[in-house]
Every structure is written in structure tokens, then in C-alpha cells.
Design a protein around this motif. Structure first.
Motif, mmCIF file in Angstrom:
data_model
loop_
_atom_site.group_PDB
_atom_site.id
_atom_site.type_symbol
_atom_site.label_atom_id
_atom_site.label_comp_id
_atom_site.label_asym_id
_atom_site.label_seq_id
_atom_site.Cartn_x
_atom_site.Cartn_y
_atom_site.Cartn_z
ATOM 1 N N ARG A 507 0.845 -1.189 0.000
ATOM 2 C CA ARG A 507 0.000 0.000 0.000
ATOM 3 C C ARG A 507 0.882 1.242 0.000
ATOM 4 O O ARG A 507 1.938 1.277 0.631
ATOM 5 C CB ARG A 507 -0.911 0.047 1.238
ATOM 6 N N ASN A 509 0.291 5.723 -0.033
ATOM 7 C CA ASN A 509 -0.721 6.777 0.074
ATOM 8 C C ASN A 509 -0.348 8.034 -0.715
ATOM 9 O O ASN A 509 -0.931 9.096 -0.521
ATOM 10 C CB ASN A 509 -0.994 7.133 1.541
ATOM 11 N N LEU A 517 -1.468 13.180 -2.003
ATOM 12 C CA LEU A 517 -2.035 12.102 -1.196
ATOM 13 C C LEU A 517 -3.186 11.451 -1.946
ATOM 14 O O LEU A 517 -3.945 12.127 -2.661
ATOM 15 C CB LEU A 517 -2.540 12.654 0.135
ATOM 16 N N THR A 518 -3.302 10.139 -1.762
ATOM 17 C CA THR A 518 -4.380 9.420 -2.438
ATOM 18 C C THR A 518 -4.854 8.252 -1.579
ATOM 19 O O THR A 518 -4.048 7.609 -0.895
ATOM 20 C CB THR A 518 -3.909 8.907 -3.819
ATOM 21 N N ASP A 519 -6.129 8.001 -1.583
ATOM 22 C CA ASP A 519 -6.741 6.865 -0.871
ATOM 23 C C ASP A 519 -6.270 6.787 0.580
ATOM 24 O O ASP A 519 -5.916 5.723 1.084
ATOM 25 C CB ASP A 519 -6.409 5.548 -1.583
ATOM 26 N N LEU A 520 -6.267 7.928 1.266
ATOM 27 C CA LEU A 520 -5.699 7.986 2.613
ATOM 28 C C LEU A 520 -6.470 7.106 3.594
ATOM 29 O O LEU A 520 -5.870 6.367 4.391
ATOM 30 C CB LEU A 520 -5.676 9.442 3.091
ATOM 31 N N ASP A 521 -7.774 7.169 3.542
ATOM 32 C CA ASP A 521 -8.585 6.356 4.453
ATOM 33 C C ASP A 521 -8.308 4.867 4.273
ATOM 34 O O ASP A 521 -8.080 4.131 5.243
ATOM 35 C CB ASP A 521 -10.083 6.624 4.208
ATOM 36 N N GLU A 522 -8.329 4.428 3.034
ATOM 37 C CA GLU A 522 -8.122 3.003 2.747
ATOM 38 C C GLU A 522 -6.714 2.573 3.153
ATOM 39 O O GLU A 522 -6.514 1.480 3.701
ATOM 40 C CB GLU A 522 -8.360 2.732 1.264
ATOM 41 N N PHE A 523 -5.737 3.445 2.883
ATOM 42 C CA PHE A 523 -4.351 3.162 3.264
ATOM 43 C C PHE A 523 -4.240 2.937 4.764
ATOM 44 O O PHE A 523 -3.653 1.947 5.237
ATOM 45 C CB PHE A 523 -3.460 4.336 2.836
ATOM 46 N N LEU A 524 -4.811 3.842 5.549
ATOM 47 C CA LEU A 524 -4.709 3.742 7.003
ATOM 48 C C LEU A 524 -5.487 2.539 7.534
ATOM 49 O O LEU A 524 -5.027 1.851 8.454
ATOM 50 C CB LEU A 524 -5.208 5.035 7.650
ATOM 51 N N TYR A 622 4.244 6.172 4.551
ATOM 52 C CA TYR A 622 3.676 6.338 3.216
ATOM 53 C C TYR A 622 3.718 5.044 2.391
ATOM 54 O O TYR A 622 3.041 4.931 1.386
ATOM 55 C CB TYR A 622 4.370 7.490 2.471
ATOM 56 N N GLU A 666 -11.933 15.162 2.322
ATOM 57 C CA GLU A 666 -11.161 14.375 3.284
ATOM 58 C C GLU A 666 -11.083 15.065 4.633
ATOM 59 O O GLU A 666 -10.827 14.433 5.639
ATOM 60 C CB GLU A 666 -9.741 14.123 2.751
#
Length: 668
Positions: A507, A509, A517-524, A622, A666
């Protein structure tokens, strides 16, 4: 220090020039300041060379700052300045850098003494900063400029020393040495392999200790403990008699006296992580005695003693070939290697026997000799390095090498796959080539054009000195194989480069193309589900996992990307969930801003580990790898917890990486 023909009138003229230039700078607009600044810098340089120049600049520090001297530099924010970085500034070949560092410290002295009420830093903070600056620059206080410094800096080399002498006269040695002692202990708690810098600092403390004009105050006790760890550890070498005299004394000791010496050295060894040259003399002498005294001299537990007894011939051969006065520090590595019990892994003992008989290539011998000297022979230096790396896998540092992945790989192999590490050492030292495979294709570490850089890293351990250049070339070649692929190349490189245990799930982010930054929620959520015990079924980290972090400075500003290793995740003694990780940077204790301060001791860290609370670590992460077959419970992570992590990101390295179309969403 003043030029010939100097008198009070010329001093007054130079001070008047500074005052006039400062006023012109203050009157200029933002663009005009850049034009006026060189005249101010030149005038300050001339004044700092005068007798009493430091005091004169100190009096003018407030006006200089308000005029805009530090505008656009880190010196404009004194609360974020890092004392350790002053060493590079004061030794810089750029005269303007030396001047700015000098004026900044004189400004802080004015603040510390109450002459200047600064809006960003208190008097106590300023005094503490100056004490640390003096502590890390102690060599400049006691030693004249070297030929290299005179060649690079000219008369500015003396300006740096005059500044420090002026500061220490105002601040006092007691606080300086107290800070230096604290700094040494902070570094030693991380158990680095390379401790030459620490030993030099301890030597400077010993010099100050012997100077009757220097008052150490309460810091003297802690200083004595460090000095004795190197120069007077036991009764037999209390007055630092020299190794030949100490060896003669051992000849006349009975077993009871030898045991007393052995336990004294062992206590100091485990207390500080430092090895006295006298300890090496004792260990070599004890080869003629039984295993009991050898075990006592290394302070072995039952685990280490069992390893010693099972592999006594191997251990004796390792001591005979690797342990010398010059390589004494490897005694600690040997001790911890025995304590780890890795000799019981079937390939390790035979691999060490092979290492003992290894014939080094002429190229390897030359590199080792150029860095470490001709005595003992290069093979002994390499063997000593092998023992240190196997005993202290988290003590490997990248030195000044900008590529951190190779140091991470060496550490990971020493920690998790020691026989593979020993194999790479043989390939590099004997064959001048390492061959690894990337998706089935062999990749050689030999330079494509057949020529190799002659530049040498002076601050690496012997294993890193030989192996890292090969790993750097292989890593770069793997990167070239990924050209044209969508996404970040670490997805494919890390499992092939580091080992099969690197998770194939990946993964990131950050959008590689834009840097946003991209797909921060899914990454976390993936990170929590993969690593947090509350969301992954209490599954521990089985194998060390490569990860990437966005490093920030003490003002939470983005510095760069950095490779680290996630080692474990667990509750600390205060019941805070923390991530414990390996950082190949030479000092893991760093302030990353916004309250994110990396711990190295006091939070359940083992020697060599760095740690952060889980949320704060996630905010600097990251890239990470995970096992896609163990997804965890992504949906169970609470929104409030994710928001706290995202808040850290937005206030630091992610501040200018928000996608325009989704930035507002976001933040909701």
C-alpha cells in the motif's frame, strides 16, 4: 587573531560599518534585503575577527534579527534549531554559513542572559540550546584548527573557536559537560556499532576532567563513569597504564584476581555498550584458561554460556583472530551473538568457520586497509565487523551514504537470516561481486562499465564498507527493471531485494505521478488491519517488514523519503500501543515536529529500536507491505482515530499534497 596594525580606531570603523549596513537592511523591502544582505555579512565577518568581536555582535543581535538577517532561513525560527547541526555550520567552508551560525548563537546568548526578550524562545531554552551546541563542538574548544580546516575555512576556522570560547565563558563548563554526558548516554542506549565518535567525545571529557581550570560540578560523576569504561575499568588498569603493562600484570594474577577483572569488564560492557582496549587484552589472555573465565569476562547469561560451551572451539578461534586492541569493540558483538543463540541455527557455525579461513580479494584488502589501517590485517577487521553485525543487527548505520535501503537489508538479514548475510559477505569480500535475482533474472553487482568508484565511506563498519556498494548497485538495477510500470517500484523491489518474508501486499498513500495524497482512508485502514493487534486478531509481526516514511524536521516540514523496518507492535509500559522499528539513520532519536518525537528508550524499546505511538507512526508512513491473506478488520477502525492520524498528516508533510478535488472532502 586580529590583523597587523589593528587599533581601536579601525575597530570602531568596522563596528560603525556593521551598524550602518544593519540600518540599511532594516530600511529595505523584502526584495531589497537580498541586495543589502551581502554587505551586512561581510561587515559581520570582519567584526567577528576582532578581539571582543563576539561581545560586540551579541550587543547588536536583536537589531540584526529585526532587520531581517535570518529572513528565509531556519535560523529565523530558533525554537526549531538542532544543536547537532551546528557542527557542520561552524566547520563550513562557506564563510556566510559560519557567520549566520555565530550570530544566531550570540543572539541566543543575549536571550539566555535576559538582554533580549525573544518571542519564539525562552531564556531557559536558549541556555539549554547553547549548552548542547558547546557539548557537540567540544573538539573545537580544545583543539587548534587542523591543516584541512585551515585549508577549507581559512581564518574563519579561528572565528568558530573564538565564538565557542566566548560562549563557554558565559555559559560555564558544568552545564556543557552535563549535556555532553547526557548526549553520550542517549546515543549509547541505541547501541550503535560505530562508536568512534562517542569515544572521541569521552576522550575530550577526560581532557577537560584533567584540566584544573575546568569545574565539572555535578556532571563529574557521570563523566567518570564514561571515562572509566574505556581507560580505567578495573583495578588492574585503574590508572590507564598502557596495554603492555596491563598484560604483564595479568601474568602475575591468580584465578581469583582474574575473575575480579573479568566481572569488572563485563559489568562495564553491558552497562555502556563500550569495550575498553584492556578488555581485549584480558580476553586474549583468558584463551589459555577455561571457558568459565571467558564467560565471566563477557558477562554471559545461561543462554550465552551454553552457546560458548557448545561451540567453544569456534568461539576461541573467533577471539584469537578477531579480538585485538584495535578491534576491541567487537567483543560486545561476540557477546550478544552468543546471547542471541544464533549459533544453533545449522548454517551459522559452519559459515563462521568459512569466514575464519576466508581469503580476501586484493580490492577488499585495499578498501579495509585504507579506512581502518594496516593493523591488524584486513581479514581481522572484517571478522570483527561480522561479529558486531551479528550481535547488534539494529546497530548498523548508513553513515553518510544517501541510500538507506542497503543498510536496512544488512540489518534485516543479520536480524532474521544471518546465514544469508554471511554468504553475501563472502561474495563481496572474496569475489568482488554479489548476484541477486529479480523476478528470475540474475543481477550482478559488478559495475556495468567495469570501473568502480574509488570514494570510500569513512564512517561505515567493515561489513557495510565492503557489501553496501554492491547492494546499492543491485538496488539501482532493480529500479531500472521497473521503469515503465505503473505505481511505485518498491512494490516489486522490496520482496526481491530483502527476502521472501517481505509481504506481497503493498500500500502507498502518495500518487507517484503527482506527489499528492491518495486513498488515505483506505491506506490507514489497511495498515491498522495489518499491524494493530486490536484489529488484526492480536497477530504479532512475525518477520521484520520493510516500510517507507515521510521524514519531517522539528517544524513538521517535509525533508524526504526514508526506508525503515517495522519490527513489532505492542503496548508500552504506559499501555500505549507503539510501533517499534529500525531506522538505519545513525541516530534514531529525532524530533519530527507537531509533537512527534521518536523514542529510543523509556517506552519499552529494546537496544537499537526506535518507537512511536501507533497513530503518530501511521501519520509519517507512506509505504508498507502486508500479507494479503490476512486482511484483518478494516471496517472496525474508528473514524475518530483515523481523523487524528489524518490531522497529523495535514499539519506536516501532507500540508501541500492535498488533491484539489478531494481535499475538502477528506477534511470533513
Amino acid at each position: 587573531m586580529s590583523p597587523d596594525g589593528h587599533d581601536a580606531a579601525s575597530s570602531a570603523r568596522r563596528l560603525a560599518t556593521v551598524d550602518h549596513a544593519t540600518q540599511s537592511l532594516a530600511d529595505a523591502g523584502d526584495f531589497g534585503k537580498m541586495v543589502k544582505l551581502p554587505r551586512v555579512m561581510d561587515a559581520l565577518r570582519r567584526v567577528l575577527m576582532l578581539p571582543g568581536g563576539c561581545a560586540a555582535v551579541r550587543e547588536r543581535a536583536e537589531k540584526l534579527e529585526s532587520a531581517g538577517l535570518f529572513l528565509g532561513t531556519d535560523w529565523a525560527q530558533p525554537q526549531i534549531l538542532i544543536p547537532a547541526l551546528s557542527t557542520g555550520s561552524l566547520r563550513s567552508a562557506n564563510a556566510d554559513t559560519v557567520v549566520l551560525e555565530a550570530v544566531s548563537n550570540l543572539r541566543l546568548l543575549a536571550v539566555a542572559k535576559g538582554d533580549y526578550k525573544h518571542p519564539l524562545i525562552s531564556a531557559e531554552q536558549a541556555n539549554d540550546h547553547l549548552s548542547q551546541v558547546l557539548a557537540v563542538n567540544l573538539t573545537l574548544l580544545f583543539a587548534p584548527p587542523t591543516e584541512a580546516e585551515r585549508e577549507q575555512q581559512g581564518r574563519m576556522a579561528q572565528v568558530s573557536r573564538e565564538l565557542l570560547h566566548y560562549l563557554v565563558a558565559e555559559v560555564g563548563y558544568e552545564k556543557v559537560l552535563e549535556n555532553l554526558v547526557d548526549e553520550i548516554w542517549r546515543i549509547l542506549r541505541q547501541r550503535p556499532i560505530q562508536v568512534d565518535g562517542v569515544k572521541r567525545m569521552i576522550t575530550q571529557i577526560a581532557v577537560a576532567r584533567a584540566n584544573p581550570d575546568v569545574d565539572l560540578g555535578a556532571s563529574g560523576l557521570g563523566a567518570d563513569r564514561l571515562i572509566s569504561s574505556l581507560y580505567g575499568t578495573t583495578e588492574g588498569c585503574r590508572e590507564d597504564p598502557g596495554v603492555e603493562i596491563y598484560r604483564a600484570r595479568l601474568e602475575s594474577m591468580d584465578d581469583s584476581a582474574l575473575q575480579y577483572e573479568a566481572t569488572g569488564f563485563a559489568r562495564s560492557l553491558h552497562d555502556t555498550g563500550l569495550v575498553s582496549p584492556y578488555h581485549a587484552v584480558l580476553l586474549r589472555f583468558l584463551l589459555s584458561k577455561g571457558e568459565y573465565l571467558l564467560g565471566e569476562a563477557m558477562g554471559l547469561s545461561s543462554t550465552g554460556r551454553d552457546s560458548l560451551l557448545c561451540y567453544h572451539e569456534l568461539v576461541r578461534s573467533l577471539i584469537d583472530q578477531a579480538v585485538h586492541v584495535e578491534t576491541a569493540q567487537c567483543v560486545y558483538g561476540l557477546t550478544l551473538m552468543l546471547e542471541r543463540g544464533i549459533l544453533y541455527q545449522p548454517p551459522v557455525a559452519p559459515a563462521l568457520w568459512r569466514q575464519l579461513a576466508l581469503r580476501l580479494s586484493p580490492h577488499s584488502c585495499e578498501r579495509l586497509t585504507r579506512v581502518f589501517g594496516p593493523t591488524p590485517e584486513p581479514r581481522a577487521w572484517l571478522l570483527a565487523g561480522v561479529l558486531s553485525v551479528l550481535g547488534l543487527p539494529l546497530g548498523i548505520g548508513q553513515g553518510d551514504n544517501p541510500t538507506c535501503q542497503s543498510a536496512r537489508a544488512l540489518s534485516m538479514w543479520a536480524y532474521n537470516d544471518p546465514d544469508y548475510l554471511l554468504q553475501t559477505v563472502v561474495w563481496a569480500a572474496r569475489d568482488d561481486e554479489i548476484v541477486m535475482h529479480f523476478e528470475g533474472q540474475p543481477i550482478s553487482s559488478r559495475p556495468a562499465d567495469g570501473t568502480e568508484s574509488t570514494a570510500l565511506q569513512q564512517d561505515l563498519d567493515p561489513v557495510s564498507l565492503l557489501v553496501v556498494p554492491h547492494l546499492d548497485r543491485i538496488y539501482a538495477e532493480m529500479g531500472r527493471h521497473c521503469i515503465g510500470r505503473d505505481g511505485d517500484p518498491h512494490r516489486w523491489i522490496n520482496p526481491e531485494f530483502h527476502g521472501w518474508w517481505s509481504g506481497r501486499g503493498f500500500r502507498i498513500n502518495v500518487d507517484v505521478a503527482t506527489g499528492n495524497l491518495t486513498d488515505l482512508d483506505e491506506f490507514l485502514r489497511h495498515f491498522y488491519a495489518g499491524y494493530h493487534p486490536f484489529y488484526n486478531g492480536n497477530q504479532p509481526v512475525i518477520h521484520p517488514q520493510p516500510a517507507g516514511i515521510a521524514v519531517t524536521d522539528s517544524a513538521a516540514r517535509f525533508v524526504g523519503w526514508h526506508a525503515i523496518t517495522v519490527l513489532r507492535v505492542s503496548l508500552d509500559p504506559q499501555d500505549v500501543m507503539r510501533v517499534y522499528f529500525y531506522n538505519p539513520n545513525n541516530d534514531s532519536g529525532q524530533d519530527w515536529g507537531d509533537g512527534v518525537v521518536v523514542g529510543t528508550a523509556g517506552h519499552g524499546e529494546r537496544f537499537g529500536e526506535a518507537s512511536l505511538p501507533f497513530e503518530q507512526f501511521a501519520s509519517r508512513l507512506y509505504i508498507f507491505h502486508f500479507d494479503p491473506l490476512e486482511p484483518g478488520e478494516m471496517a472496525a477502525v474508528e473514524r475518530a482515530e483515523l481523523d487524528r492520524v489524518i490531522g497529523y498528516i495535514h499539519r506536516s508533510w501532507g500540508a501541500d499534497r492535498m488533491p484539489v478535488e478531494s481535499g475538502a472532502a477528506e477534511q470533513d
